[in-house]
Every structure is written in structure tokens, then in C-alpha cells.
Design a protein around this motif. Structure first.
Motif, PDB file in Angstrom:
ATOM      1  N   GLY A  13       0.819  -1.213   0.000  1.00  0.00           N
ATOM      2  CA  GLY A  13       0.000   0.000   0.000  1.00  0.00           C
ATOM      3  C   GLY A  13       0.849   1.257   0.000  1.00  0.00           C
ATOM      4  N   LEU A  14       1.943   1.229   0.733  1.00  0.00           N
ATOM      5  CA  LEU A  14       2.853   2.376   0.745  1.00  0.00           C
ATOM      6  C   LEU A  14       3.475   2.577  -0.631  1.00  0.00           C
ATOM      7  N   MET A  15       3.834   1.481  -1.290  1.00  0.00           N
ATOM      8  CA  MET A  15       4.393   1.599  -2.644  1.00  0.00           C
ATOM      9  C   MET A  15       3.349   2.110  -3.630  1.00  0.00           C
ATOM     10  N   LEU A  16       2.116   1.642  -3.498  1.00  0.00           N
ATOM     11  CA  LEU A  16       1.053   2.089  -4.396  1.00  0.00           C
ATOM     12  C   LEU A  16       0.731   3.569  -4.193  1.00  0.00           C
ATOM     13  N   LEU A  92     -14.171  -2.740   6.227  1.00  0.00           N
ATOM     14  CA  LEU A  92     -14.148  -1.335   5.814  1.00  0.00           C
ATOM     15  C   LEU A  92     -12.964  -1.054   4.898  1.00  0.00           C
ATOM     16  N   ALA A  93     -11.801  -1.589   5.230  1.00  0.00           N
ATOM     17  CA  ALA A  93     -10.615  -1.370   4.397  1.00  0.00           C
ATOM     18  C   ALA A  93     -10.793  -1.995   3.013  1.00  0.00           C
ATOM     19  N   ASN A  94     -11.352  -3.202   2.971  1.00  0.00           N
ATOM     20  CA  ASN A  94     -11.586  -3.839   1.669  1.00  0.00           C
ATOM     21  C   ASN A  94     -12.607  -3.061   0.855  1.00  0.00           C
ATOM     22  N   PHE A  95     -13.664  -2.603   1.490  1.00  0.00           N
ATOM     23  CA  PHE A  95     -14.695  -1.885   0.762  1.00  0.00           C
ATOM     24  C   PHE A  95     -14.201  -0.529   0.274  1.00  0.00           C
ATOM     25  N   PHE A 146     -10.363   7.248  -0.003  1.00  0.00           N
ATOM     26  CA  PHE A 146      -8.903   7.172   0.025  1.00  0.00           C
ATOM     27  C   PHE A 146      -8.385   7.414   1.450  1.00  0.00           C
ATOM     28  N   ALA A 147      -8.965   8.380   2.132  1.00  0.00           N
ATOM     29  CA  ALA A 147      -8.532   8.673   3.507  1.00  0.00           C
ATOM     30  C   ALA A 147      -8.859   7.516   4.450  1.00  0.00           C
ATOM     31  N   LEU A 148     -10.038   6.918   4.287  1.00  0.00           N
ATOM     32  CA  LEU A 148     -10.405   5.792   5.139  1.00  0.00           C
ATOM     33  C   LEU A 148      -9.586   4.549   4.843  1.00  0.00           C
ATOM     34  N   HIS A 149      -9.238   4.373   3.589  1.00  0.00           N
ATOM     35  CA  HIS A 149      -8.496   3.189   3.188  1.00  0.00           C
ATOM     36  C   HIS A 149      -7.083   3.261   3.738  1.00  0.00           C
TER      37      HIS A 149
END
Length: 149
Positions: A13-16, A92-95, A146-149
């Protein structure tokens, strides 16, 4: 296994995050750029995607094991609440990650889901407006997801 998956999700996720642009005009294009032009971009995105799905399956199977073994009874009731909270956070993260490519599939899936929120008694309208960032799905929704993810 869960710790390894979460570690992989954070690392990929950090790389993305270095390539992705959370703006409706550029979100899908940044995903295409990542897949086609960034070295190992497709691999990083796929590892992130599948790690998230496998984590969801792992957490759900663990929940079933705890439930059917009765391990949520005293004195472990608080552990059960923590586990349910973690399941909710993984969901929540997946959604929220589902909307980030901002393609037609993601757009309409989020439209349907947030439309269903309006039927939740009491707080449904407020939840819908909070997730959408207004009345319709748009740039504010993408920023919130994006902020929640």
C-alpha cells in the motif's frame, strides 16, 4: 498468518501510494500507468489486492473457529468484541479500497451500497451523506474513501 498479510498490505500500500492519484480525472489513469509503466507495478497491485482478500477470508474463518469452539464465553468476552471490531475494520478497508480505481464497476458498486445505507433506521441518511461527502458520488467520495483506506 494475519500479521504477515497485514505487513504485506502496509508495504504494498505504501508503494502504491507513490503512484496513485485520488482525483476522479486521474485515478483510473494512475492505475493503468502503474500496471503498464511502473517496474513490478502489476505485481505490487496484485499482491496488495490478494493479500486484502486472503486477510478477509482468514479473519472470517478465525471468527467461525472462535464462535463454534465457544471461546467467546467468560472470561474472554472483551476479546470477542475486539475481534468483531477488527473484522469490521478489515471489511471497511476492503470496501473503501474497492472504489479507488474509480472505474465503472467500482462506481456502481459504491452507488448501490451507499444507496442501501439510506434504509438504515435512524442514522442511514447521515451515514450515506458522510460516506458520499454530499448527495452524490463524486470527488469528495473518492477523497473520503482514500482517507479511510
Amino acid at each position: 498468518m494475519g500479521v504477515v498479510l497485514v505487513g504485506m498490505l502496509f508495504a504494498t500500500g505504501l508503494m502504491l501510494k507513490f503512484v496513485y492519484q485520488p482525483v476522479p480525472d486521474r485515478a483510473y489513469e494512475s492505475i493503468i500507468h502503474l500496471q503498464n509503466n511502473v517496474l513490478f507495478g502489476q505485481l505490487i497491485r496484485n499482491v496488495h489486492h490478494w493479500s486484502g482478500n486472503i486477510l478477509l477470508i482468514t479473519v472470517f474463518l478465525h471468527l467461525l473457529r472462535v464462535f463454534f469452539s465457544g471461546a467467546f464465553h467468560a472470561p474472554r468476552q472483551f476479546n470477542w468484541i475486539v475481534g468483531l471490531t477488527l473484522l469490521g475494520l478489515v471489511l471497511l478497508a476492503n470496501f473503501t479500497g474497492y472504489l479507488l480505481p474509480y472505474d465503472q464497476l467500482a462506481y456502481w458498486a459504491v452507488t448501490v451500497f451507499t444507496g442501501m445505507l439510506a434504509y438504515v433506521p435512524g442514522a442511514g441518511g447521515w451515514l450515506q451523506a458522510a460516506l458520499l461527502g454530499g448527495t452524490d458520488l463524486g470527488p469528495a467520495t473518492l477523497r473520503i474513501f482514500f482517507a479511510l483506506h
